[in-house]
Design a protein around this motif. Structure first.
Motif, PDB file in Angstrom:
ATOM      1  N   ARG A   1     -17.797  21.315-156.096  1.00  0.00           N
ATOM      2  CA  ARG A   1     -18.951  21.457-155.214  1.00  0.00           C
ATOM      3  C   ARG A   1     -19.243  22.928-154.877  1.00  0.00           C
ATOM      4  NH1 ARG A   1     -18.216  23.168-150.478  1.00  0.00           N
ATOM      5  NH2 ARG A   1     -20.297  22.426-149.828  1.00  0.00           N
ATOM      6  N   LEU A   2     -18.368  23.845-155.288  1.00  0.00           N
ATOM      7  CA  LEU A   2     -18.571  25.277-154.997  1.00  0.00           C
ATOM      8  C   LEU A   2     -19.646  25.826-155.926  1.00  0.00           C
ATOM      9  CD1 LEU A   2     -14.805  26.319-154.588  1.00  0.00           C
ATOM     10  CD2 LEU A   2     -16.472  25.866-152.756  1.00  0.00           C
ATOM     11  N   SER A   3     -20.890  25.460-155.660  1.00  0.00           N
ATOM     12  CA  SER A   3     -21.993  25.756-156.572  1.00  0.00           C
ATOM     13  C   SER A   3     -22.222  27.263-156.744  1.00  0.00           C
ATOM     14  CB  SER A   3     -23.283  25.088-156.073  1.00  0.00           C
ATOM     15  OG  SER A   3     -23.564  25.495-154.736  1.00  0.00           O
ATOM     16  N   GLN A   4     -22.062  28.054-155.672  1.00  0.00           N
ATOM     17  CA  GLN A   4     -22.257  29.500-155.799  1.00  0.00           C
ATOM     18  C   GLN A   4     -21.253  30.108-156.776  1.00  0.00           C
ATOM     19  OE1 GLN A   4     -22.432  31.479-151.939  1.00  0.00           O
ATOM     20  NE2 GLN A   4     -23.174  29.582-150.975  1.00  0.00           N
ATOM     21  N   THR A   5     -20.026  29.597-156.726  1.00  0.00           N
ATOM     22  CA  THR A   5     -18.988  30.094-157.635  1.00  0.00           C
ATOM     23  C   THR A   5     -19.308  29.729-159.074  1.00  0.00           C
ATOM     24  OG1 THR A   5     -17.377  29.789-155.846  1.00  0.00           O
ATOM     25  CG2 THR A   5     -16.509  30.119-158.081  1.00  0.00           C
ATOM     26  N   TRP A   6     -19.681  28.489-159.290  1.00  0.00           N
ATOM     27  CA  TRP A   6     -19.966  28.030-160.660  1.00  0.00           C
ATOM     28  C   TRP A   6     -21.219  28.696-161.222  1.00  0.00           C
ATOM     29  CZ3 TRP A   6     -16.696  25.241-163.588  1.00  0.00           C
ATOM     30  CH2 TRP A   6     -15.646  24.559-162.947  1.00  0.00           C
ATOM     31  N   GLU A   7     -22.194  28.978-160.353  1.00  0.00           N
ATOM     32  CA  GLU A   7     -23.424  29.619-160.830  1.00  0.00           C
ATOM     33  C   GLU A   7     -23.146  31.010-161.379  1.00  0.00           C
ATOM     34  OE1 GLU A   7     -25.991  29.519-157.478  1.00  0.00           O
ATOM     35  OE2 GLU A   7     -26.508  27.389-157.702  1.00  0.00           O
ATOM     36  N   LYS A   8     -22.192  31.724-160.793  1.00  0.00           N
ATOM     37  CA  LYS A   8     -21.881  33.083-161.233  1.00  0.00           C
ATOM     38  C   LYS A   8     -20.890  33.121-162.393  1.00  0.00           C
ATOM     39  CE  LYS A   8     -22.868  35.416-156.861  1.00  0.00           C
ATOM     40  NZ  LYS A   8     -23.971  36.199-157.466  1.00  0.00           N
TER      41      LYS A   8
ATOM     42  N   SER B   1     -25.637  14.095-148.326  1.00  0.00           N
ATOM     43  CA  SER B   1     -25.231  15.492-148.478  1.00  0.00           C
ATOM     44  C   SER B   1     -24.118  15.610-149.508  1.00  0.00           C
ATOM     45  CB  SER B   1     -24.737  16.031-147.126  1.00  0.00           C
ATOM     46  OG  SER B   1     -23.537  15.363-146.752  1.00  0.00           O
ATOM     47  N   GLY B   2     -23.813  16.878-149.863  1.00  0.00           N
ATOM     48  CA  GLY B   2     -22.712  17.107-150.794  1.00  0.00           C
ATOM     49  C   GLY B   2     -21.400  16.603-150.232  1.00  0.00           C
ATOM     50  N   GLU B   3     -21.229  16.747-148.905  1.00  0.00           N
ATOM     51  CA  GLU B   3     -19.996  16.271-148.275  1.00  0.00           C
ATOM     52  C   GLU B   3     -19.905  14.749-148.348  1.00  0.00           C
ATOM     53  OE1 GLU B   3     -17.554  16.714-144.046  1.00  0.00           O
ATOM     54  OE2 GLU B   3     -19.610  17.467-144.235  1.00  0.00           O
ATOM     55  N   ASP B   4     -21.052  14.076-148.139  1.00  0.00           N
ATOM     56  CA  ASP B   4     -21.069  12.613-148.252  1.00  0.00           C
ATOM     57  C   ASP B   4     -20.636  12.175-149.643  1.00  0.00           C
ATOM     58  OD1 ASP B   4     -22.010  12.479-145.666  1.00  0.00           O
ATOM     59  OD2 ASP B   4     -24.114  12.373-146.276  1.00  0.00           O
ATOM     60  N   VAL B   5     -21.193  12.826-150.650  1.00  0.00           N
ATOM     61  CA  VAL B   5     -20.870  12.473-152.038  1.00  0.00           C
ATOM     62  C   VAL B   5     -19.395  12.737-152.333  1.00  0.00           C
ATOM     63  CG1 VAL B   5     -21.315  13.022-154.468  1.00  0.00           C
ATOM     64  CG2 VAL B   5     -23.221  12.838-152.857  1.00  0.00           C
ATOM     65  N   ASP B   6     -18.874  13.863-151.794  1.00  0.00           N
ATOM     66  CA  ASP B   6     -17.455  14.183-152.004  1.00  0.00           C
ATOM     67  C   ASP B   6     -16.554  13.097-151.439  1.00  0.00           C
ATOM     68  OD1 ASP B   6     -18.227  16.491-153.200  1.00  0.00           O
ATOM     69  OD2 ASP B   6     -17.799  17.801-151.495  1.00  0.00           O
ATOM     70  N   ILE B   7     -16.884  12.620-150.244  1.00  0.00           N
ATOM     71  CA  ILE B   7     -16.059  11.595-149.588  1.00  0.00           C
ATOM     72  C   ILE B   7     -16.091  10.303-150.404  1.00  0.00           C
ATOM     73  CG2 ILE B   7     -15.847  10.134-147.542  1.00  0.00           C
ATOM     74  CD1 ILE B   7     -16.933  12.496-145.900  1.00  0.00           C
TER      75      ILE B   7
ATOM     76  N   ILE C   1     -22.852   8.008-159.754  1.00  0.00           N
ATOM     77  CA  ILE C   1     -22.776   6.694-159.109  1.00  0.00           C
ATOM     78  C   ILE C   1     -22.775   6.853-157.588  1.00  0.00           C
ATOM     79  CG2 ILE C   1     -21.236   4.717-158.733  1.00  0.00           C
ATOM     80  CD1 ILE C   1     -20.444   4.898-161.656  1.00  0.00           C
ATOM     81  N   CYS C   2     -22.043   7.875-157.116  1.00  0.00           N
ATOM     82  CA  CYS C   2     -22.000   8.118-155.674  1.00  0.00           C
ATOM     83  C   CYS C   2     -23.372   8.472-155.100  1.00  0.00           C
ATOM     84  CB  CYS C   2     -21.020   9.246-155.366  1.00  0.00           C
ATOM     85  SG  CYS C   2     -19.312   8.882-155.820  1.00  0.00           S
ATOM     86  N   LEU C   3     -24.209   9.026-155.928  1.00  0.00           N
ATOM     87  CA  LEU C   3     -25.539   9.450-155.467  1.00  0.00           C
ATOM     88  C   LEU C   3     -26.541   8.299-155.383  1.00  0.00           C
ATOM     89  CD1 LEU C   3     -25.901  12.808-157.424  1.00  0.00           C
ATOM     90  CD2 LEU C   3     -25.852  12.554-154.929  1.00  0.00           C
ATOM     91  N   CYS C   4     -26.260   7.187-156.105  1.00  0.00           N
ATOM     92  CA  CYS C   4     -27.279   6.129-156.169  1.00  0.00           C
ATOM     93  C   CYS C   4     -26.770   4.770-155.702  1.00  0.00           C
ATOM     94  CB  CYS C   4     -27.839   6.012-157.585  1.00  0.00           C
ATOM     95  SG  CYS C   4     -26.622   5.531-158.829  1.00  0.00           S
ATOM     96  N   GLY C   5     -25.495   4.668-155.267  1.00  0.00           N
ATOM     97  CA  GLY C   5     -24.945   3.373-154.885  1.00  0.00           C
ATOM     98  C   GLY C   5     -25.318   2.950-153.476  1.00  0.00           C
ATOM     99  N   PHE C   6     -25.424   1.607-153.252  1.00  0.00           N
ATOM    100  CA  PHE C   6     -25.686   1.020-151.944  1.00  0.00           C
ATOM    101  C   PHE C   6     -24.487   0.158-151.535  1.00  0.00           C
ATOM    102  CE2 PHE C   6     -29.875   1.924-153.563  1.00  0.00           C
ATOM    103  CZ  PHE C   6     -30.598   2.345-152.464  1.00  0.00           C
ATOM    104  N   TYR C   7     -24.279   0.019-150.235  1.00  0.00           N
ATOM    105  CA  TYR C   7     -23.178  -0.780-149.709  1.00  0.00           C
ATOM    106  C   TYR C   7     -23.681  -2.172-149.340  1.00  0.00           C
ATOM    107  CZ  TYR C   7     -19.631  -2.382-146.366  1.00  0.00           C
ATOM    108  OH  TYR C   7     -18.694  -3.115-145.698  1.00  0.00           O
ATOM    109  N   GLU C   8     -22.933  -3.216-149.741  1.00  0.00           N
ATOM    110  CA  GLU C   8     -23.252  -4.601-149.395  1.00  0.00           C
ATOM    111  C   GLU C   8     -22.048  -5.209-148.698  1.00  0.00           C
ATOM    112  OE1 GLU C   8     -25.946  -6.457-149.911  1.00  0.00           O
ATOM    113  OE2 GLU C   8     -27.190  -5.203-151.194  1.00  0.00           O
TER     114      GLU C   8
END
Length: 831
Positions: free
Chosen positions: A737-744, A22-28, A50-57
């Protein structure tokens, strides 16, 4: 497990695939990865990917991650722990030797970009946690695919055909027709007109060079370097006989993608331009080319000093190698093997390298008195013609680099030529009489000249009587020649100075006395009498005291004007800085003393209480001038500044130096610098706080526009520290992450923000920032966290008192978790 790594792994290893985060996961994850050394220079948008595609080892001690010779499948960053890097000459694991250890914050595994075998075996040294990115995702992160550049070429061609179709047409040159060509100089002009991210013609050349290297744009004669000249280039699509003309839909798409395309080219253009310059033969490089190379070399750490030690290691960008073998003329001590594909080097041949070293100190002659340099000369080879044989012969000449005024004058007299008619021009003598006022004004020169004129006609205890007479005679003739040249060049100006007129009369009396006993002086005496008579008589007639103020020197192509001497009372504009790095501009004579400079500064500041004048260099060297020192501006280095401050403020001038070396080492305070850094963080969190506390969407959009405008004003007024603070606040995960704000947000402001983010690009040692700063006129407030390598966070023109109070006492929330919660409260993540 570290608290940081535990938080990251909780999110990454929660059983979700990257696509399910989620967006919150990526933010953290992003908030934590910002503090990892391997990621500290990454652009926020790259870090988010990177946060969207990284794995933990998570690996126990003694686990082999991969072996030397394996084909790699992943790239890794160390979140905690450490790993040994082992290399074997026989590719046998049993005889592998540990060459280094990778600790927290390091990254490895870049060989997956080109599918080359692993160059080493990696074994965990202790319990370790890693972030892993698979090959396909890693390539998409770091490579600029050729398809993107091909697309960029199509977009530029389509837009040119839409907006300026006359630029692509058949052209004739030397009775030959070139089909559907553009002209290099017109392409550069067009690009500068249509992109706000292109600041110079050199930058535009680099962007077109990208297309040339990829074959999207071709020179009609197959040259590999794009030039800002009347040369013909052709787009790839126009190579066809019937080149396609863009459809209406293609035109519209190209118009929409133009700014993004130009932004992409502006980011990769500098590297292409540097490659283009370095591929040229050194003799073919222009002055602009050399300036660009020099600018880059300043930021290569290998050139900041010459190391004398060598270790087995991996060499990265900015490192150097090979100098010891050149200096010692010894065999290479190690083998150098490319670890990655597409490596770029600056190579200096042995002969040139040794010449550079040899020419610095080996050709420097220093005269010391009481342990101090009083004269520094540079030896260089000079070619002259022998009058007797007409052949060329070589000898050395010496240039004066620095010295005390008295020693410079002594050296000048010793080296002065004494041909019988004095017909030859002496460049050293000409330079001295034109510029001496910079370091020794007439009031000091006259007594020194008088002291140099030998009153005794015999030099005791040296050679024969004739040799004594010849030696004394030559010394007298040299001084007379210098005085005559000095009086001739300065002319009427000497009439304004009583000390100069008195000196000429006294000197003429001494030479007249010697002329009665030495016939060889009589020719010079006649000329000297005419010069002195003209100056002394005119001085009595004319009592006007005309002062020349700030004479202008033409930089155009007008007729070559006679060189004018620098005079003691010629005035210059001088910037003198205060402790807070504000400055005042004063107008003082060239030969002004320190006492006069301080007086002029005091008039501007309104106080002269215990002021000192200090020369501070960028290296931290501090020189306190004495009250009688003159022409202090001539002592400034390229990055040096003059400061006027009280004695108790001297330490505050060096706070940045103290911070760099550590307060605990120098035992000095950096309270002002600490306050400045706290202000940066305060502004950054203020932006985030205001955005996250604004509950209404429409008002939040207006607030976002307001902050982008504030950033633009900060950039316009060269307050780069506040500019970066505002933009970094807007790029915080809680805001971005405030996508509604940035879209407008209107597209105009989106483009502004994209350009601002481009300036924050950390690649090439923050090249975008450095290029921007180099084009700004001072005063500039720099991005301080960059200057001090990112220290740990200690976490308008309106004059209305409420606004001032608000700006000085910003109310901020500096807890990232609280800000993130507020952000999610404003705009919950989309399902």
């Amino acid at each position: 497990m570290t608290q940081f790594a535990r938080c990251v792994c909780t999110v990454i290893s929660s059983g979700q695939s990257p696509a399910e985060r989620s967006g919150e996961d990526v933010d953290i994850i992003q908030a934590r990865l910002k503090n990892v050394k391997a990621f500290e220079r990454f652009h926020p948008s790259l870090l988010q990917r990177i946060c969207l595609c990284g794995f933990y080892e998570c690996l126990e001690k003694g686990i082999t991650l991969y072996r030397q010779g394996d084909i790699g499948t992943s790239w890794y960053a160390v979140l905690s722990g450490s790993l040994d890097v082992k290399v074997s000459e026989t590719s046998n694991y049993q005889d592998a030797v540990t060459i280094c250890t990778l600790g927290t914050g390091t990254a490895f595994g870049e060989s997956i970009l080109d599918n080359t075998p692993r160059h080493a075996t990696i074994v965990t040294r202790e319990f370790s946690e890693l972030l892993r990115i698979e090959q396909r995702e890693f390539r998409s992160l770091w490579e600029v695919p050729s398809e993107k550049i091909l697309r960029a070429g199509k977009i530029l061609r389509n837009v040119i055909l839409t907006r300026a179709p006359h630029m692509i047409r058949d052209r004739k040159y030397h009775l030959k027709t070139y089909r559907q060509c553009c002209v290099g100089i017109e392409l550069v002009d067009w690009q500068m007109q249509h992109s706000s991210c292109v600041h110079s013609r050199i930058q535009a050349v680099g962007m077109w060079q990208v297309l040339l290297e990829e074959g999207v744009l071709n020179h009609v004669d197959q040259e590999l370097c794009f030039q800002d000249k009347y040369l013909f280039y052709r787009f790839l699509d126009d190579e066809q006989e019937d080149a396609p003309f863009p459809s209406e839909e293609e035109r519209k798409e190209s118009q929409e993608e133009l700014q993004d395309t130009l932004l992409l080219l502006s980011q990769i253009g500098p590297d292409a331009h540097m490659r283009m310059i370095l591929k040229k033969h050194p003799s073919e490089r222009t002055a602009d080319d050399l300036e660009i190379i020099y600018e880059e070399l300043l930021h290569i750490k290998a050139l900041s000093h010459l190391s004398t030690t060598g270790v087995v290691c991996t060499l990265h960008e900015g490192d150097d190698f090979g100098k010891l073998a050149l200096v010692n003329d010894a065999p290479r001590a190690a083998s150098i093997v490319l670890r990655d594909d597409n490596c770029h080097f600056l190579r200096v041949d042995k002969e040139d390298f040794n010449r550079i070293l040899r020419d610095v100190e080996a050709n420097t002659v220093r005269l010391k008195e009481h342990g101090q340099d009083v004269l520094v000369l540079e030896k260089s080879l000079s070619s002259s013609r022998s009058s007797s044989h007409g052949a060329s012969s070589s000898h050395y000449k010496y240039k004066v680099m620095s010295g005390t005024p008295e020693k410079i004058l002594e050296h000048l007299l010793e080296m002065m030529r004494l041909d019988s008619q004095f017909t030859e021009s002496d460049s050293a003598l000409d330079d001295f009489v034109l510029m001496h006022c910079v370091f020794i004004p007439n009031s000091q020169l006259c007594p020194v000249l008088m002291a140099q004129y030998p009153f005794s006609t015999v030099l005791p205890n040296v050679g024969s009587e004739q040799e004594k007479l010849d030696y004394t005679l030559n010394n007298k003739r040299r001084v007379i020649r210098l005085v005559m040249q000095w009086a001739a060049v300065h002319g009427d100006h000497l009439q304004e100075e009583d000390v100069s007129v008195a000196f000429l009369e006294e000197f003429l009396t001494a030479v007249s006395h010697d002329g009665k006993a030495i016939p060889a002086l009589r020719d010079q005496l006649t000329k000297l009498e005419k010069i002195v008579k003209r100056n002394t008589e005119d001085a009595r007639v004319s009592q006007k005291k005309h002062k020349i103020l700030l004479r202008q020197f033409s930089m155009g192509d007008e007729k070559l004007q006679k060189r004018q001497p620098i005079r003691s009372n010629d005035e210059i504009l001088l910037k003198v800085y205060c402790c807070d790095h504000t400055y005042t501009t004063i107008r003082v004579p060239v030969a002004a003393s320190v006492r006069e400079v301080i007086g002029a500064v005091a008039d501007k500041l309104g106080s002269a209480e215990d002021l000192l004048l200090v020369n501070l260099s960028s290296a931290g060297e501090k020189v306190i001038f004495k009250p009688n020192d003159i022409s202090v501006f001539s002592t400034l280095s390229i990055n040096g500044r003059l400061f006027a401050c009280r004695r108790d403020q001297l330490d505050s001038l060096l706070e940045l130096i103290y911070h760099t070396f550590g307060r605990q080492n120098v035992k000095k305070t950096t309270v002002n610098l600490d306050l400045f850094l706290r202000r940066f963080n305060e502004i950054q969190f203020w932006v985030i706080t205001e955005m996250c506390l604004c509950s209404q969407l429409s008002k939040r959009v207006q607030l976002l526009k307001k902050f982008i405008k504030i950033a633009a004003h900060c950039k316009e007024y060269r307050n780069l520290n506040a500019f970066y603070a505002v933009v970094m606040g807007l790029s915080n995960p809680a805001v971005c992450r405030l996508s509604q704000t940035w879209e407008k947000l209107p597209s105009k402001f989106k483009k502004f923000y994209t350009e601002f983010e481009n300036l924050m690009d950390p690649s090439r040692n923050h090249r975008a920032y450095r290029l921007t700063v180099s084009k700004l006129e001072p005063p500039i407030i720099p991005f301080m966290p960059l200057l001090i390598k990112g220290p740990d966070s200690p976490l308008a023109s309106k004059s209305h008192p409420e606004v001032r109070t608000y700006v000085r006492q910003l109310n901020v929330i500096d807890n990232q978790r609280t800000l993130t919660q507020l952000s999610h409260g404003l705009e919950p993540r989309r399902s």
